[in-house]
Design an enzyme around this catalytic site. Structure first.
Site, mmCIF file in Angstrom:
data_model
loop_
_atom_site.group_PDB
_atom_site.id
_atom_site.type_symbol
_atom_site.label_atom_id
_atom_site.label_comp_id
_atom_site.label_asym_id
_atom_site.label_seq_id
_atom_site.Cartn_x
_atom_site.Cartn_y
_atom_site.Cartn_z
ATOM 1 N N CYS A 1 2.576 -15.680 -10.218
ATOM 2 C CA CYS A 1 2.215 -16.823 -9.356
ATOM 3 C C CYS A 1 1.312 -17.829 -10.063
ATOM 4 C CB CYS A 1 1.542 -16.338 -8.083
ATOM 5 S SG CYS A 1 2.641 -15.341 -7.073
ATOM 6 N N HIS B 1 -2.456 -22.379 -4.924
ATOM 7 C CA HIS B 1 -1.241 -21.573 -4.821
ATOM 8 C C HIS B 1 -0.998 -21.251 -3.350
ATOM 9 C CE1 HIS B 1 1.776 -18.605 -5.279
ATOM 10 N NE2 HIS B 1 0.981 -17.574 -5.043
ATOM 11 N N ASN C 1 5.765 -18.174 -0.018
ATOM 12 C CA ASN C 1 5.193 -18.046 -1.360
ATOM 13 C C ASN C 1 6.327 -18.175 -2.388
ATOM 14 O OD1 ASN C 1 4.077 -17.236 -3.779
ATOM 15 N ND2 ASN C 1 3.024 -15.448 -2.941
HETATM 16 O O1 UT7 Z 1 1.180 -14.719 -4.657
HETATM 17 C C1 UT7 Z 1 0.596 -13.549 -5.112
HETATM 18 C C2 UT7 Z 1 -0.549 -13.198 -4.319
HETATM 19 N N1 UT7 Z 1 -0.154 -12.510 -3.118
HETATM 20 C C3 UT7 Z 1 -0.913 -12.645 -2.085
HETATM 21 O O2 UT7 Z 1 -1.842 -13.413 -2.119
HETATM 22 C C4 UT7 Z 1 -0.665 -11.791 -0.869
HETATM 23 C C5 UT7 Z 1 -1.989 -11.252 -0.429
HETATM 24 N N2 UT7 Z 1 -1.935 -10.451 0.779
HETATM 25 C C6 UT7 Z 1 -1.663 -10.996 1.983
HETATM 26 O O3 UT7 Z 1 -1.365 -12.157 2.101
HETATM 27 C C7 UT7 Z 1 -1.819 -10.098 3.203
HETATM 28 O O4 UT7 Z 1 -2.456 -8.909 2.818
HETATM 29 C C8 UT7 Z 1 -0.469 -9.787 3.874
HETATM 30 C C9 UT7 Z 1 0.070 -11.010 4.554
HETATM 31 C C10 UT7 Z 1 0.515 -9.234 2.869
HETATM 32 C C11 UT7 Z 1 -0.671 -8.740 4.978
HETATM 33 O O5 UT7 Z 1 -1.662 -9.174 5.901
HETATM 34 P P1 UT7 Z 1 -2.853 -8.194 6.303
HETATM 35 O O6 UT7 Z 1 -3.651 -8.877 7.335
HETATM 36 O O7 UT7 Z 1 -3.553 -7.759 5.040
HETATM 37 O O8 UT7 Z 1 -2.082 -7.018 6.985
HETATM 38 P P2 UT7 Z 1 -2.034 -5.460 6.584
HETATM 39 O O9 UT7 Z 1 -1.319 -5.246 5.302
HETATM 40 O O10 UT7 Z 1 -3.433 -4.933 6.699
HETATM 41 O O11 UT7 Z 1 -1.147 -4.876 7.756
HETATM 42 C C12 UT7 Z 1 -1.570 -4.910 9.131
HETATM 43 C C13 UT7 Z 1 -0.513 -4.248 9.998
HETATM 44 C C14 UT7 Z 1 -0.055 -2.914 9.447
HETATM 45 O O12 UT7 Z 1 0.143 -2.023 10.519
HETATM 46 P P3 UT7 Z 1 -0.975 -0.910 10.872
HETATM 47 O O13 UT7 Z 1 -1.144 -0.096 9.633
HETATM 48 O O14 UT7 Z 1 -2.212 -1.695 11.220
HETATM 49 O O15 UT7 Z 1 -0.344 -0.176 12.013
HETATM 50 C C15 UT7 Z 1 1.285 -3.219 8.798
HETATM 51 O O16 UT7 Z 1 2.152 -2.116 8.792
HETATM 52 O O17 UT7 Z 1 0.658 -5.069 10.043
HETATM 53 C C16 UT7 Z 1 1.815 -4.296 9.716
HETATM 54 N N3 UT7 Z 1 2.788 -5.153 9.053
HETATM 55 C C17 UT7 Z 1 3.672 -5.917 9.740
HETATM 56 N N4 UT7 Z 1 3.885 -6.077 11.048
HETATM 57 C C18 UT7 Z 1 4.830 -6.956 11.416
HETATM 58 C C19 UT7 Z 1 2.972 -5.377 7.742
HETATM 59 N N5 UT7 Z 1 3.955 -6.266 7.540
HETATM 60 C C20 UT7 Z 1 4.401 -6.628 8.762
HETATM 61 C C21 UT7 Z 1 5.377 -7.513 9.205
HETATM 62 N N6 UT7 Z 1 5.574 -7.635 10.555
HETATM 63 N N7 UT7 Z 1 6.140 -8.252 8.359
#
Ligand code: UT7
Length: 323
Positions: free
Chosen positions: A113, A250, A280
């Protein structure tokens, strides 16, 4: 003093738009979750006939047209991509051929990225070192080809696209009022390589592989790494954060963008955010955002612009330039 000045910018997006509602029919997700957690509403997805090379070529042609230049005027093409058309030759060389260029040189640069920010800084060194007078810097990606479309934690985040700028050597006064690149800073730390990676490759599995990410872990590091490298770049450029006209980050996640801007005291009105429309797009995200903000009249000649990115590796970096 020789500086690398932006002469033109352009972009290209695949025809097909994939909405959050459509994704909710493919995996267990919802428009509400995706918008709340990421700010993404839709992304463009390449069809079979659209590739990193074809999108990169289209963005390059748009940037050349905007600059009023032709491929004959270019000495070097740097393509930032992690999704090349082939393992080799470099996709930049294919774009060179597509543009009908038989002179100069071209190479790909891989920093995921952060690729475009890395490529701009490398182009600046080639220009100031006298190797090239005009450089086409392209960020082009087809991440849809390396996504695991059954993994809801990653497939909702990424999209395809391309953006490009033309940089040209110009003699300047050597002050912060100059147009052109004023400062850059690049960083990497391979101890984080397992947090965002592709689980295949020519030398390991012999396959292309799929993107894997510990999203929460990446998120945890992102804001600190971004603010650190931005602060270093502003300081190297001899300007303060209040001098900035535009912050073009980004486009991974609106929450990361907002938190980084807030931590550095950058007003929301100075932040260019396009993640809602593009998702992204990795190395294409910054030049796509630049292209949008120039086309709609926000970024104008003489504006002080800060671009930054952070991604797989980890790699991160920032470039300060006067448009
Ligand atoms: O470009 C390279 C750099 N990449 C990034 O900058 C990405 C960085 N990370 C992020 O943007 C975020 O961490 C994400 C958007 C990937 C995830 O957001 P989050 O607030 O960190 O969510 P999480 O991973 O803590 O997940 C929260 C909940 C989980 O369920 P439980 O464990 O709380 O029951 C996940 O299983 O959301 C669930 N979950 C989803 N639910 C609905 C994960 N993906 C999804 C989804 N739809 N697509």
């Amino acid at each position: 003093m020789i500086r690398s000045q932006v002469m033109g910018v352009g972009s290209a997006l695949p025809r097909r738009v994939l909405t959050n509602a459509e994704l909710a029919l493919m995996v267990d997700t919802s428009d509400e979750w995706i918008v709340q957690r990421t700010g993404i509403k839709q992304r463009h997805i390449a069809s079979e006939d659209e590739t990193t090379a074809s999108l990169g070529e289209a963005a390059a042609r748009a940037a050349l047209a905007h600059a009023g230049l032709s491929p004959d005027d270019i000495d070097l093409i740097i393509l930032a991509t992690s999704t090349p058309n082939n393992t080799f030759p470099a996709t930049s060389v294919e774009i060179q051929q597509r543009l009908g260029m038989r002179h100069g040189y071209a190479f790909d640069l891989q920093a995921v990225c952060s690729g475009f920010v890395y490529a701009v800084s490398v182009a600046d060194l080639h220009i100031r070192g006298g190797m090239a007078k005009r450089v086409l810097v392209i960020g082009a990606e087809t991440f849809s080809r390396i996504l695991d479309w059954s993994d809801r934690t990653t497939c909702v985040l990424f999209g395809d696209g391309a953006g490009a700028i033309v940089l040209e050597a110009a003699e300047t006064e050597g002050t912060t009022a100059d147009r052109g690149i004023l400062a850059s800073a690049l960083r990497s730390d391979g101890t984080h390589k397992d947090k965002l990676f592709v689980d295949g490759g020519p030398s390991t599995t012999g396959t292309v592989g799929h993107l894997r990410m510990e999203g929460r872990e990446v998120f945890k590091h992102a804001v600190g790494m971004i603010t650190d490298v931005v602060t270093a770049t502003l300081s190297a450029g001899g300007v303060s954060v209040d001098d900035l006209d535009w912050f073009v980050p980004h486009q991974a996640n609106l929450r990361i963008i907002d938190a980084s801007a807030k931590k550095m005291g950058i007003a929301p009105s100075k932040v260019v955010a396009t993640v809602s429309d593009h998702g992204n797009t990795s190395a294409a995200s910054v030049p796509l955002a630049l292209s949008v903000a120039v086309a709609d009249g926000r970024i104008r000649k003489g504006d002080l612009v800060l671009i930054e990115a952070m991604g797989g590796g980890f790699t991160w970096g920032a470039v300060l330039l006067r448009w």
